[in-house]
Design an enzyme around this catalytic site. Structure first.
Site, PDB file in Angstrom:
ATOM      1  N   ASP A  19       0.850  -1.186   0.000  1.00 34.56           N
ATOM      2  CA  ASP A  19       0.000   0.000   0.000  1.00 34.56           C
ATOM      3  C   ASP A  19       0.887   1.238   0.000  1.00 34.56           C
ATOM      4  O   ASP A  19       1.992   1.210   0.557  1.00 34.56           O
ATOM      5  CB  ASP A  19      -0.913   0.022   1.225  1.00 34.56           C
ATOM      6  CG  ASP A  19      -2.018   1.056   1.072  1.00 34.56           C
ATOM      7  OD1 ASP A  19      -2.966   0.794   0.321  1.00 34.56           O
ATOM      8  OD2 ASP A  19      -1.915   2.135   1.677  1.00 34.56           O
ATOM      9  N   GLN A  20       0.402   2.281  -0.629  1.00 35.76           N
ATOM     10  CA  GLN A  20       1.145   3.536  -0.669  1.00 35.76           C
ATOM     11  C   GLN A  20       0.229   4.683  -0.253  1.00 35.76           C
ATOM     12  O   GLN A  20      -0.905   4.778  -0.716  1.00 35.76           O
ATOM     13  CB  GLN A  20       1.684   3.813  -2.070  1.00 35.76           C
ATOM     14  CG  GLN A  20       2.514   5.092  -2.161  1.00 35.76           C
ATOM     15  CD  GLN A  20       3.019   5.330  -3.567  1.00 35.76           C
ATOM     16  OE1 GLN A  20       2.281   5.783  -4.429  1.00 35.76           O
ATOM     17  NE2 GLN A  20       4.288   5.019  -3.804  1.00 35.76           N
TER      18      GLN A  20
END
Length: 199
Positions: free
Chosen positions: A76-77
């Site tokens: 995830d970013q």
């Protein structure tokens, strides 16, 4: 666990991101893709760094629960502007607003990756932080860029691997693929720790 056994385990990318799929393919290890069913809503007062770590782990765990023999990668970013998370804009108007907020400022892109294997109990998560300094962009530059590249599915409204590089003054990172969405140096380290033999 012997590497030969781990090498036979299916490898699954728990993500629907085409960017992560393209990056993982660079490792030349066969893998499949499975969409994690995870609520990505931030918790109250959750810092961007903590949000990225939690969601990467949750995505890997969700897919691993359905494929217990597999090694599962979750990632995830979260774009972090002065402690405030910036999500994917989704629309042109929100992308304009994001880039206006970021111009002339430094944004931290918190990119987390997790590797989980339910069968062995392996579960580790790492974080790659990328410091991105945006130029003082004019409204015209923002508009021209967004019309040309339409990065509405990217956190922070810019693709550094494409035309978005022209919006920046500097990128500071110890893992060059982290900004695109999957930190491969960290991913390789976790996969080796899980027992996978990489080419």
């Amino acid at each position: 666990m012997p590497a030969s056994l781990a090498a036979q385990r299916p490898l699954i990318l728990g993500s629907t991101s085409r960017y992560r799929r393209e990056l993982l393919a660079r490792l030349r290890v066969p893998f499949t893709v499975s969409a994690p069913e995870v609520d990505e809503t931030p918790q109250p007062d959750e810092a961007p760094r903590a949000l990225a770590l939690r969601l990467a782990h949750a995505k890997a765990q969700a897919v691993a629960a359905q494929h217990p023999q597999a090694l599962v990668i979750g990632s995830d970013q979260v774009a972090d502007l002065a402690g405030q998370p910036l999500g994917k804009p989704g629309t042109h108007e929100r992308a304009v607003a994001q880039l206006r907020r970021m111009r002339g400022r430094t944004v931290l892109f918190q990119t987390a990756v997790a590797v989980v294997c339910a069968a062995t109990g392996f579960a580790q998560t790492e974080l790659a932080t990328v410091e991105v300094r945006f130029r003082m962009l004019s409204d015209d530059e923002i508009e021209r860029y967004l019309r040309a590249e339409q990065p509405y599915d990217c956190a922070g409204s810019a693709k550094s691997e494409g035309l978005g590089i022209a919006l920046l003054d500097a990128i500071v990172s110890d893992d060059p693929t982290a900004l695109v969405g999957l930190p491969l140096i960290h991913t390789c380290r976790l996969l080796r720790a899980a027992g996978l033999t990489l080419p």
